[in-house]
Design a protein around this motif. Structure first.
Motif, PDB file in Angstrom:
ATOM      1  N   MET A  79      11.843  20.292 -19.330  1.00 38.77           N
ATOM      2  CA  MET A  79      12.560  19.250 -20.051  1.00 38.77           C
ATOM      3  C   MET A  79      14.046  19.227 -19.708  1.00 38.77           C
ATOM      4  O   MET A  79      14.728  18.232 -19.991  1.00 38.77           O
ATOM      5  CB  MET A  79      12.366  19.437 -21.566  1.00 38.77           C
ATOM      6  CG  MET A  79      12.877  20.768 -22.099  1.00 38.77           C
ATOM      7  SD  MET A  79      12.261  21.132 -23.771  1.00 38.77           S
ATOM      8  CE  MET A  79      12.890  19.746 -24.703  1.00 38.77           C
ATOM      9  N   LEU A  80      14.558  20.287 -19.081  1.00 36.34           N
ATOM     10  CA  LEU A  80      15.979  20.359 -18.761  1.00 36.34           C
ATOM     11  C   LEU A  80      16.308  19.922 -17.339  1.00 36.34           C
ATOM     12  O   LEU A  80      17.306  19.246 -17.101  1.00 36.34           O
ATOM     13  CB  LEU A  80      16.498  21.775 -19.008  1.00 36.34           C
ATOM     14  CG  LEU A  80      16.424  22.246 -20.469  1.00 36.34           C
ATOM     15  CD1 LEU A  80      16.833  23.697 -20.585  1.00 36.34           C
ATOM     16  CD2 LEU A  80      17.310  21.373 -21.360  1.00 36.34           C
ATOM     17  N   CYS A  81      15.490  20.301 -16.378  1.00 37.32           N
ATOM     18  CA  CYS A  81      15.763  19.885 -14.991  1.00 37.32           C
ATOM     19  C   CYS A  81      14.850  18.757 -14.531  1.00 37.32           C
ATOM     20  O   CYS A  81      15.031  18.201 -13.449  1.00 37.32           O
ATOM     21  CB  CYS A  81      15.659  21.076 -14.035  1.00 37.32           C
ATOM     22  SG  CYS A  81      13.971  21.659 -13.728  1.00 37.32           S
ATOM     23  N   ARG A  82      13.828  18.474 -15.344  1.00 34.41           N
ATOM     24  CA  ARG A  82      12.886  17.383 -15.083  1.00 34.41           C
ATOM     25  C   ARG A  82      11.998  17.632 -13.869  1.00 34.41           C
ATOM     26  O   ARG A  82      11.432  16.710 -13.303  1.00 34.41           O
ATOM     27  CB  ARG A  82      13.634  16.048 -14.914  1.00 34.41           C
ATOM     28  CG  ARG A  82      14.451  15.641 -16.132  1.00 34.41           C
ATOM     29  CD  ARG A  82      15.077  14.280 -15.938  1.00 34.41           C
ATOM     30  NE  ARG A  82      15.799  13.834 -17.135  1.00 34.41           N
ATOM     31  CZ  ARG A  82      16.417  12.655 -17.231  1.00 34.41           C
ATOM     32  NH1 ARG A  82      16.404  11.823 -16.195  1.00 34.41           N
ATOM     33  NH2 ARG A  82      17.051  12.322 -18.332  1.00 34.41           N
ATOM     34  N   LYS A  94       5.666  26.128 -25.109  1.00 38.12           N
ATOM     35  CA  LYS A  94       5.329  26.512 -26.482  1.00 38.12           C
ATOM     36  C   LYS A  94       5.597  25.328 -27.411  1.00 38.12           C
ATOM     37  O   LYS A  94       6.683  24.733 -27.362  1.00 38.12           O
ATOM     38  CB  LYS A  94       6.172  27.715 -26.920  1.00 38.12           C
ATOM     39  CG  LYS A  94       5.876  28.212 -28.324  1.00 38.12           C
ATOM     40  CD  LYS A  94       6.758  29.405 -28.655  1.00 38.12           C
ATOM     41  CE  LYS A  94       6.513  29.905 -30.069  1.00 38.12           C
ATOM     42  NZ  LYS A  94       7.401  31.062 -30.398  1.00 38.12           N
ATOM     43  N   GLY A  95       4.632  24.998 -28.218  1.00 36.05           N
ATOM     44  CA  GLY A  95       4.818  23.957 -29.215  1.00 36.05           C
ATOM     45  C   GLY A  95       5.270  22.623 -28.663  1.00 36.05           C
ATOM     46  O   GLY A  95       6.096  21.941 -29.280  1.00 36.05           O
ATOM     47  N   GLY A  96       4.758  22.259 -27.496  1.00 37.75           N
ATOM     48  CA  GLY A  96       5.135  20.985 -26.901  1.00 37.75           C
ATOM     49  C   GLY A  96       6.421  21.024 -26.114  1.00 37.75           C
ATOM     50  O   GLY A  96       6.846  20.017 -25.537  1.00 37.75           O
ATOM     51  N   LEU A  97       7.080  22.185 -26.078  1.00 37.14           N
ATOM     52  CA  LEU A  97       8.312  22.365 -25.304  1.00 37.14           C
ATOM     53  C   LEU A  97       7.987  22.998 -23.968  1.00 37.14           C
ATOM     54  O   LEU A  97       7.046  23.795 -23.858  1.00 37.14           O
ATOM     55  CB  LEU A  97       9.303  23.246 -26.063  1.00 37.14           C
ATOM     56  CG  LEU A  97       9.720  22.788 -27.459  1.00 37.14           C
ATOM     57  CD1 LEU A  97      10.572  23.848 -28.118  1.00 37.14           C
ATOM     58  CD2 LEU A  97      10.469  21.465 -27.380  1.00 37.14           C
ATOM     59  N   CYS A  98       8.772  22.690 -22.945  1.00 40.13           N
ATOM     60  CA  CYS A  98       8.565  23.270 -21.617  1.00 40.13           C
ATOM     61  C   CYS A  98       9.910  23.358 -20.909  1.00 40.13           C
ATOM     62  O   CYS A  98      10.621  22.355 -20.773  1.00 40.13           O
ATOM     63  CB  CYS A  98       7.592  22.408 -20.813  1.00 40.13           C
ATOM     64  SG  CYS A  98       7.319  23.005 -19.128  1.00 40.13           S
ATOM     65  N   ALA A  99      10.275  24.552 -20.472  1.00 37.69           N
ATOM     66  CA  ALA A  99      11.560  24.720 -19.789  1.00 37.69           C
ATOM     67  C   ALA A  99      11.559  25.976 -18.949  1.00 37.69           C
ATOM     68  O   ALA A  99      10.888  26.967 -19.272  1.00 37.69           O
ATOM     69  CB  ALA A  99      12.707  24.772 -20.804  1.00 37.69           C
ATOM     70  N   HIS A 100      12.310  25.950 -17.852  1.00 36.82           N
ATOM     71  CA  HIS A 100      12.506  27.143 -17.039  1.00 36.82           C
ATOM     72  C   HIS A 100      13.472  28.089 -17.753  1.00 36.82           C
ATOM     73  O   HIS A 100      14.404  27.644 -18.437  1.00 36.82           O
ATOM     74  CB  HIS A 100      13.104  26.782 -15.670  1.00 36.82           C
ATOM     75  CG  HIS A 100      12.180  25.986 -14.798  1.00 36.82           C
ATOM     76  ND1 HIS A 100      12.427  24.673 -14.471  1.00 36.82           N
ATOM     77  CD2 HIS A 100      11.017  26.326 -14.177  1.00 36.82           C
ATOM     78  CE1 HIS A 100      11.462  24.232 -13.678  1.00 36.82           C
ATOM     79  NE2 HIS A 100      10.593  25.208 -13.494  1.00 36.82           N
ATOM     80  N   VAL A 101      13.276  29.361 -17.571  1.00 33.44           N
ATOM     81  CA  VAL A 101      14.114  30.367 -18.227  1.00 33.44           C
ATOM     82  C   VAL A 101      15.593  30.149 -17.914  1.00 33.44           C
ATOM     83  O   VAL A 101      16.442  30.078 -18.813  1.00 33.44           O
ATOM     84  CB  VAL A 101      13.689  31.784 -17.801  1.00 33.44           C
ATOM     85  CG1 VAL A 101      14.715  32.814 -18.282  1.00 33.44           C
ATOM     86  CG2 VAL A 101      12.316  32.121 -18.355  1.00 33.44           C
ATOM     87  N   LEU A 146      16.156  27.288 -29.686  1.00 34.07           N
ATOM     88  CA  LEU A 146      15.471  26.513 -30.721  1.00 34.07           C
ATOM     89  C   LEU A 146      15.086  25.122 -30.233  1.00 34.07           C
ATOM     90  O   LEU A 146      15.816  24.510 -29.448  1.00 34.07           O
ATOM     91  CB  LEU A 146      16.376  26.385 -31.950  1.00 34.07           C
ATOM     92  CG  LEU A 146      16.818  27.703 -32.601  1.00 34.07           C
ATOM     93  CD1 LEU A 146      17.683  27.418 -33.823  1.00 34.07           C
ATOM     94  CD2 LEU A 146      15.611  28.549 -32.983  1.00 34.07           C
ATOM     95  N   PRO A 147      13.948  24.601 -30.712  1.00 31.53           N
ATOM     96  CA  PRO A 147      13.515  23.258 -30.331  1.00 31.53           C
ATOM     97  C   PRO A 147      14.592  22.198 -30.577  1.00 31.53           C
ATOM     98  O   PRO A 147      14.833  21.328 -29.747  1.00 31.53           O
ATOM     99  CB  PRO A 147      12.288  23.031 -31.213  1.00 31.53           C
ATOM    100  CG  PRO A 147      11.763  24.399 -31.484  1.00 31.53           C
ATOM    101  CD  PRO A 147      12.967  25.275 -31.584  1.00 31.53           C
ATOM    102  N   ARG A 148      15.249  22.282 -31.730  1.00 31.40           N
ATOM    103  CA  ARG A 148      16.297  21.315 -32.055  1.00 31.40           C
ATOM    104  C   ARG A 148      17.423  21.351 -31.021  1.00 31.40           C
ATOM    105  O   ARG A 148      17.902  20.309 -30.546  1.00 31.40           O
ATOM    106  CB  ARG A 148      16.856  21.622 -33.448  1.00 31.40           C
ATOM    107  CG  ARG A 148      18.040  20.740 -33.871  1.00 31.40           C
ATOM    108  CD  ARG A 148      18.730  21.363 -35.073  1.00 31.40           C
ATOM    109  NE  ARG A 148      19.242  22.701 -34.739  1.00 31.40           N
ATOM    110  CZ  ARG A 148      19.552  23.630 -35.654  1.00 31.40           C
ATOM    111  NH1 ARG A 148      19.361  23.382 -36.937  1.00 31.40           N
ATOM    112  NH2 ARG A 148      20.012  24.799 -35.273  1.00 31.40           N
ATOM    113  N   ASP A 149      17.844  22.547 -30.642  1.00 35.09           N
ATOM    114  CA  ASP A 149      18.937  22.679 -29.682  1.00 35.09           C
ATOM    115  C   ASP A 149      18.528  22.202 -28.289  1.00 35.09           C
ATOM    116  O   ASP A 149      19.330  21.612 -27.560  1.00 35.09           O
ATOM    117  CB  ASP A 149      19.404  24.134 -29.621  1.00 35.09           C
ATOM    118  CG  ASP A 149      20.008  24.610 -30.932  1.00 35.09           C
ATOM    119  OD1 ASP A 149      20.447  23.736 -31.725  1.00 35.09           O
ATOM    120  OD2 ASP A 149      20.033  25.832 -31.163  1.00 35.09           O
ATOM    121  N   LEU A 150      17.280  22.452 -27.929  1.00 39.92           N
ATOM    122  CA  LEU A 150      16.778  21.992 -26.637  1.00 39.92           C
ATOM    123  C   LEU A 150      16.762  20.465 -26.578  1.00 39.92           C
ATOM    124  O   LEU A 150      17.164  19.861 -25.568  1.00 39.92           O
ATOM    125  CB  LEU A 150      15.382  22.555 -26.373  1.00 39.92           C
ATOM    126  CG  LEU A 150      15.304  24.037 -26.013  1.00 39.92           C
ATOM    127  CD1 LEU A 150      13.880  24.546 -26.140  1.00 39.92           C
ATOM    128  CD2 LEU A 150      15.809  24.269 -24.589  1.00 39.92           C
TER     129      LEU A 150
END
Length: 282
Positions: free
Chosen positions: A17-20, A35-42, A65-69
């Motif tokens: 979700m951050l680099c697409r 996790k929980g519908g979120l996906c991101a590289h470390v 946190l999901p909100r911060d992401l």
């Protein structure tokens, strides 16, 4: 989308979700977490500007946190990458008054630098750290790792050891060595310096993981410490076979005193029971 569809043969790999990017260099971006519908590289999370990790990594994705992401994603929608020109850039150059943004996977192509230690600073091409050591490669100088020619001066892609000033290498080559060696064994490939050299490589954006070297994974060299355990005589006479032996007597296995890489039962080589040494070369 249901889990069964995601597991199907035609399922798409989820994008960070951050680099697409659904696919990105794991050595640069790290593992992709879901996790929980979120996906991101470390490392997309660690380097994202104004995205902070909580004290416990059990919350969200490794403590992000999901909100911060989601806030970081909305902010990035207004930022264009200075390398590829696309929106969604989450990393801002840390140099004061610089407003250049970029995606983590665009780093190498654009000549940007990310420092893989706290506080995970990032630099655009204009302000990226440069080597201060005064050194110029001689003509026909090659990379000590791949043995291919290097450039005729220090650049983003051509680096030199600040200690000996004689070891030249490509950025990609020394990055590969760093990933294999890990922090404990990362050193100059020529002078073996483990002080100034790794510190400068960190500053220049070389990722040096804090783990044991890859050559110790799965006991890769365990066999080197194993004692040779079979009779190599042309005609092995022992009823139990070449790989069996007794602790003493005619069927005790003697190893070559020169190389220890071959062995023989005493009787298979016509040796007396009192013989304690045997040499393959006679």
């Amino acid at each position: 989308m249901s889990g069964s569809k995601q597991d199907g043969a035609g399922a798409r790999e989820p994008a960070c979700m951050l680099c697409r990017r659904a696919e990105a260099d794991p050595d640069m971006c790290g593992d992709k977490l879901q996790k929980g519908g979120l996906c991101a590289h470390v490392f997309c999370m660690f380097f994202a500007t104004l995205l902070f990790q909580q004290e416990t990594d059990r919350r969200g994705l490794m403590g992000f946190l999901p909100r911060d992401l989601l806030i970081a994603v909305r902010r990035a929608a207004q930022k264009r990458c200075c390398v590829c020109g696309q929106s969604g850039a989450t990393i801002m150059c840390c140099r004061e008054h610089c407003d250049r943004w970029f995606h983590l996977p665009c780093t190498k192509e654009g000549g940007c630098v990310n420092v893989y230690v706290t506080p995970f600073s990032s630099f655009c091409p204009e302000y990226c750290p440069e080597q201060e050591v005064e050194a110029t490669p001689e003509s026909d100088t090659v990379c000590l790792i791949c043995l291919e020619p290097v450039e005729d001066r220090k650049t983003f892609t051509t680096l030199v050891c600040p200690t000996c000033k004689r070891a030249w290498f490509h950025r990609d080559c020394i990055q590969g060595q760093a990933l294999r060696a890990g922090a404990m064994y990362f050193q100059c490939p020529l002078c073996r310096d483990r002080g100034e050299f790794p510190v400068e490589m960190f500053i220049l954006g070389i990722r040096v993981p804090f783990r044991q070297p890859t050559w110790e994974d799965n006991d890769a060299f365990a066999d080197l410490g194993a004692r040779h355990g079979q009779c190599n005589a042309k005609d092995c006479l022992y009823p139990g076979g070449r790989e069996e032996a007794e602790e003493q007597g005619p069927w005790q296995l003697l190893l070559c005193s020169s190389c220890a890489a071959e062995g023989t039962h005493r009787r298979c080589s016509g040796l007396r029971n009192s013989t304690q040494r045997w040499d393959l070369q006679g």
